[in-house]
Scaffold this active site. Structure first.
Site, PDB file in Angstrom:
ATOM      1  CB  SER A  15      -0.933  -0.011   1.212  1.00 44.83           C
ATOM      2  OG  SER A  15      -0.192  -0.170   2.396  1.00 44.83           O
ATOM      3  CD  GLU A  17       0.292   7.652   5.332  1.00 45.95           C
ATOM      4  OE1 GLU A  17       0.152   6.569   5.926  1.00 45.95           O
ATOM      5  OE2 GLU A  17       0.720   8.688   5.882  1.00 45.95           O
ATOM      6  CG  ASP A 109       0.453  14.396  16.222  1.00 45.37           C
ATOM      7  OD1 ASP A 109       0.608  13.462  17.028  1.00 45.37           O
ATOM      8  OD2 ASP A 109       1.025  14.453  15.121  1.00 45.37           O
ATOM      9  CG  PHE A 219       8.378  13.041   9.402  1.00 46.84           C
ATOM     10  CD1 PHE A 219       7.300  13.870   9.149  1.00 46.84           C
ATOM     11  CD2 PHE A 219       8.189  11.671   9.352  1.00 46.84           C
ATOM     12  CE1 PHE A 219       6.063  13.334   8.862  1.00 46.84           C
ATOM     13  CE2 PHE A 219       6.954  11.129   9.075  1.00 46.84           C
ATOM     14  CZ  PHE A 219       5.887  11.963   8.834  1.00 46.84           C
ATOM     15  CG  HIS A 267       1.147   1.971   4.732  1.00 46.79           C
ATOM     16  ND1 HIS A 267      -0.004   2.061   3.974  1.00 46.79           N
ATOM     17  CD2 HIS A 267       1.284   3.199   5.321  1.00 46.79           C
ATOM     18  CE1 HIS A 267      -0.538   3.267   4.096  1.00 46.79           C
ATOM     19  NE2 HIS A 267       0.231   3.979   4.899  1.00 46.79           N
TER      20      HIS A 267
HETATM   21  C1  LIG Z   1       0.215   4.879   9.921  1.00 48.63           C
HETATM   22  C2  LIG Z   1      -0.084   6.212  10.580  1.00 48.63           C
HETATM   23  C3  LIG Z   1      -0.868   7.156   9.907  1.00 48.63           C
HETATM   24  C4  LIG Z   1      -1.176   8.386  10.496  1.00 48.63           C
HETATM   25  N1  LIG Z   1      -1.955   9.270   9.807  1.00 48.63           N
HETATM   26  C5  LIG Z   1      -2.278  10.462  10.369  1.00 48.63           C
HETATM   27  C6  LIG Z   1      -3.157  11.381   9.703  1.00 48.63           C
HETATM   28  O1  LIG Z   1      -3.644  11.109   8.607  1.00 48.63           O
HETATM   29  N2  LIG Z   1      -3.438  12.551  10.310  1.00 48.63           N
HETATM   30  C7  LIG Z   1      -2.925  12.875  11.546  1.00 48.63           C
HETATM   31  O2  LIG Z   1      -3.210  13.956  12.045  1.00 48.63           O
HETATM   32  N3  LIG Z   1      -2.100  12.033  12.200  1.00 48.63           N
HETATM   33  C8  LIG Z   1      -1.774  10.834  11.651  1.00 48.63           C
HETATM   34  N4  LIG Z   1      -0.955   9.944  12.335  1.00 48.63           N
HETATM   35  C9  LIG Z   1      -0.352  10.369  13.610  1.00 48.63           C
HETATM   36  C10 LIG Z   1      -1.279  10.165  14.829  1.00 48.63           C
HETATM   37  O3  LIG Z   1      -2.423  10.964  14.712  1.00 48.63           O
HETATM   38  C11 LIG Z   1      -0.489  10.545  16.082  1.00 48.63           C
HETATM   39  O4  LIG Z   1       0.541   9.637  16.303  1.00 48.63           O
HETATM   40  C12 LIG Z   1      -1.318  10.798  17.351  1.00 48.63           C
HETATM   41  O5  LIG Z   1      -0.483  11.453  18.291  1.00 48.63           O
HETATM   42  C13 LIG Z   1      -1.860   9.525  18.015  1.00 48.63           C
HETATM   43  O6  LIG Z   1      -2.886   8.991  17.303  1.00 48.63           O
HETATM   44  P1  LIG Z   1      -3.440   7.518  17.672  1.00 48.63           P
HETATM   45  O7  LIG Z   1      -4.577   7.268  16.802  1.00 48.63           O
HETATM   46  O8  LIG Z   1      -2.342   6.548  17.705  1.00 48.63           O
HETATM   47  O9  LIG Z   1      -3.968   7.819  19.162  1.00 48.63           O
HETATM   48  P2  LIG Z   1      -4.373   6.872  20.378  1.00 48.63           P
HETATM   49  O10 LIG Z   1      -4.424   5.463  19.999  1.00 48.63           O
HETATM   50  O11 LIG Z   1      -5.598   7.481  20.961  1.00 48.63           O
HETATM   51  O12 LIG Z   1      -3.146   7.077  21.369  1.00 48.63           O
HETATM   52  C14 LIG Z   1      -2.697   8.384  21.718  1.00 48.63           C
HETATM   53  C15 LIG Z   1      -1.945   8.313  23.049  1.00 48.63           C
HETATM   54  O13 LIG Z   1      -2.865   8.065  24.105  1.00 48.63           O
HETATM   55  C16 LIG Z   1      -2.549   6.860  24.799  1.00 48.63           C
HETATM   56  N5  LIG Z   1      -3.843   6.213  25.105  1.00 48.63           N
HETATM   57  C17 LIG Z   1      -4.689   5.637  24.218  1.00 48.63           C
HETATM   58  N6  LIG Z   1      -5.796   5.172  24.877  1.00 48.63           N
HETATM   59  C18 LIG Z   1      -5.628   5.469  26.174  1.00 48.63           C
HETATM   60  C19 LIG Z   1      -6.414   5.279  27.348  1.00 48.63           C
HETATM   61  N7  LIG Z   1      -7.617   4.678  27.299  1.00 48.63           N
HETATM   62  N8  LIG Z   1      -5.931   5.721  28.535  1.00 48.63           N
HETATM   63  C20 LIG Z   1      -4.737   6.350  28.624  1.00 48.63           C
HETATM   64  N9  LIG Z   1      -3.941   6.574  27.523  1.00 48.63           N
HETATM   65  C21 LIG Z   1      -4.388   6.148  26.328  1.00 48.63           C
HETATM   66  C22 LIG Z   1      -1.681   6.062  23.840  1.00 48.63           C
HETATM   67  O14 LIG Z   1      -0.803   5.181  24.524  1.00 48.63           O
HETATM   68  C23 LIG Z   1      -0.919   7.176  23.116  1.00 48.63           C
HETATM   69  O15 LIG Z   1       0.173   7.618  23.884  1.00 48.63           O
HETATM   70  C24 LIG Z   1      -0.653   8.698  11.785  1.00 48.63           C
HETATM   71  C25 LIG Z   1       0.132   7.746  12.460  1.00 48.63           C
HETATM   72  C26 LIG Z   1       0.397   6.511  11.886  1.00 48.63           C
HETATM   73  C27 LIG Z   1       1.225   5.510  12.632  1.00 48.63           C
END
Ligand SMILES: Cc1cc2nc3c(=O)[nH]c(=O)nc-3n(C[C@H](O)[C@H](O)[C@H](O)COP(=O)(O)OP(=O)(O)OC[C@H]3O[C@@H](n4cnc5c(N)ncnc54)[C@H](O)[C@@H]3O)c2cc1C
Length: 287
Positions: A15, A17, A109, A219, A267
């Site tokens: 894939s 991105e 973020d 980055f 990916h």
């Molecule tokens: C493949 C990939 C694609 C991405 N694409 C984008 C994009 O398109 N746009 C963008 O803005 N960002 C993108 N990101 C970055 C991402 O948004 C950031 O890394 C963000 O800071 C965390 O998102 P997450 O979905 O992993 O969050 P979560 O899974 O919610 O985790 C965020 C933090 O909270 C903690 N956490 C989660 N659940 C709990 C809980 N219940 N209690 C306490 N702590 C908890 C986790 O350990 C982590 O430290 C991408 C990242 C990856 C790996």
């Protein structure tokens, strides 16, 4: 087509991105890259989502465009921070109407300029909340979530981060795509840890062929991935062409090792460019 179905049928997936270009004058770069990369028959391509709001509308437009004009299987990234439940439900309806089956569910973020953090977390606190809502609204989507082989930058330790990943899995995620990494040992250790935490979902490895060392250091500082010192040293004071060749050579070796170790998928973070990714794929004889 649902990515979860493809993953259950195929041994390995490929894939790419992309991100929505901010400026209209840069759109042709993305068009050209999609055209070139399409020849590698990706199982899906994905379009990132601007968590700060800047390119959010564009993401949906590009997702639809890539599906309809290039006939590619597409996954839209969707972040939930500072989003409302109602807004997300509307996006889900739009995706369904447009025949898009795949969502990459993220928190996003935390924006630096945010005045009121509690307001941003009003409807969603974590990506697991978004996965839960998607499943509630329409269970037919295939849902991917992010995994961090070196741990998420906000999380004190990787074990806790994997426990949090488990919450996304328990809410109904179908597969994991990892943050970029350059040392495969992080990835293999991560797979071992996921097994210990009983996470059995397919894990697709996030790969970024480096073409510009300064950009990658910036980055990776933001996302917490480690760039090996010897790679940094090798790339310092090199011309753009030399950096590209070193980066392609490094990514080729990295992917070859992953393939030999039965990785479920590659990916590529293309940054909307095709040359480095294509050179890696050619070296791997994946054409
Ligand atoms: C493949 C990939 C694609 C991405 N694409 C984008 C994009 O398109 N746009 C963008 O803005 N960002 C993108 N990101 C970055 C991402 O948004 C950031 O890394 C963000 O800071 C965390 O998102 P997450 O979905 O992993 O969050 P979560 O899974 O919610 O985790 C965020 C933090 O909270 C903690 N956490 C989660 N659940 C709990 C809980 N219940 N209690 C306490 N702590 C908890 C986790 O350990 C982590 O430290 C991408 C990242 C990856 C790996």
């Amino acid at each position: 087509m649902k990515i979860s179905d493809i993953l259950s049928r195929k041994e390995r997936v490929l894939s790419f991105e992309f991100f929505p270009p901010k400026k209209v004058e840069n759109e042709h770069i993305l068009f050209e890259s999609i055209e070139r990369l399409k020849r590698w028959n990706p199982d899906f391509v994905s379009v990132t989502y601007g968590a700060g709001g800047s390119t959010r509308d564009k993401t949906l437009d590009w997702t639809k465009k890539i599906k309809d004009d290039y006939l590619l299987n597409v996954m839209m990234h969707l972040t939930c921070i500072a989003s409302t439940r109602e807004g997300v439900i509307n996006i889900l309806k739009e995706l369904k109407k447009s025949g898009i089956d795949n969502i990459f569910a993220l928190r996003g973020d935390i924006p630096e300029e945010l005045d009121n953090i509690e307001e941003a977390f009003k409807d969603f606190r974590y990506a697991s909340d978004l996965v839960r809502l998607i499943r509630e609204v329409d269970d037919s989507f295939s849902i991917g979530v992010a995994g961090y082989p070196e741990g998420h930058i906000e999380c004190p330790n990787i074990g806790e981060d994997i426990e949090n990943l488990k919450k996304k899995v328990d809410q109904g995620a179908d597969f994991i795509i990892t943050q970029l990494f350059f040392d495969n040992r992080y990835f293999y250790d991560y797979l071992d840890m996921l097994e210990k935490y009983c996470i059995t979902l397919p894990v697709i490895a996030g790969i970024m062929p480096i073409i510009n060392i300064k950009q990658v250091i910036k980055f990776t500082d933001m996302c917490g991935a480690t760039v090996p010192e010897y790679l940094k040293n090798k790339m310092m004071d090199r011309s753009p062409e030399e950096m590209l060749n070193i980066g392609v050579d490094f990514a080729t070796k990295q992917c070859r090792d992953l393939l030999e170790n039965n990785v479920k998928g590659l990916h590529f973070y293309t940054l909307n460019r095709s040359r480095a990714t294509i050179n890696v794929l050619k070296n791997l004889n994946l054409d």
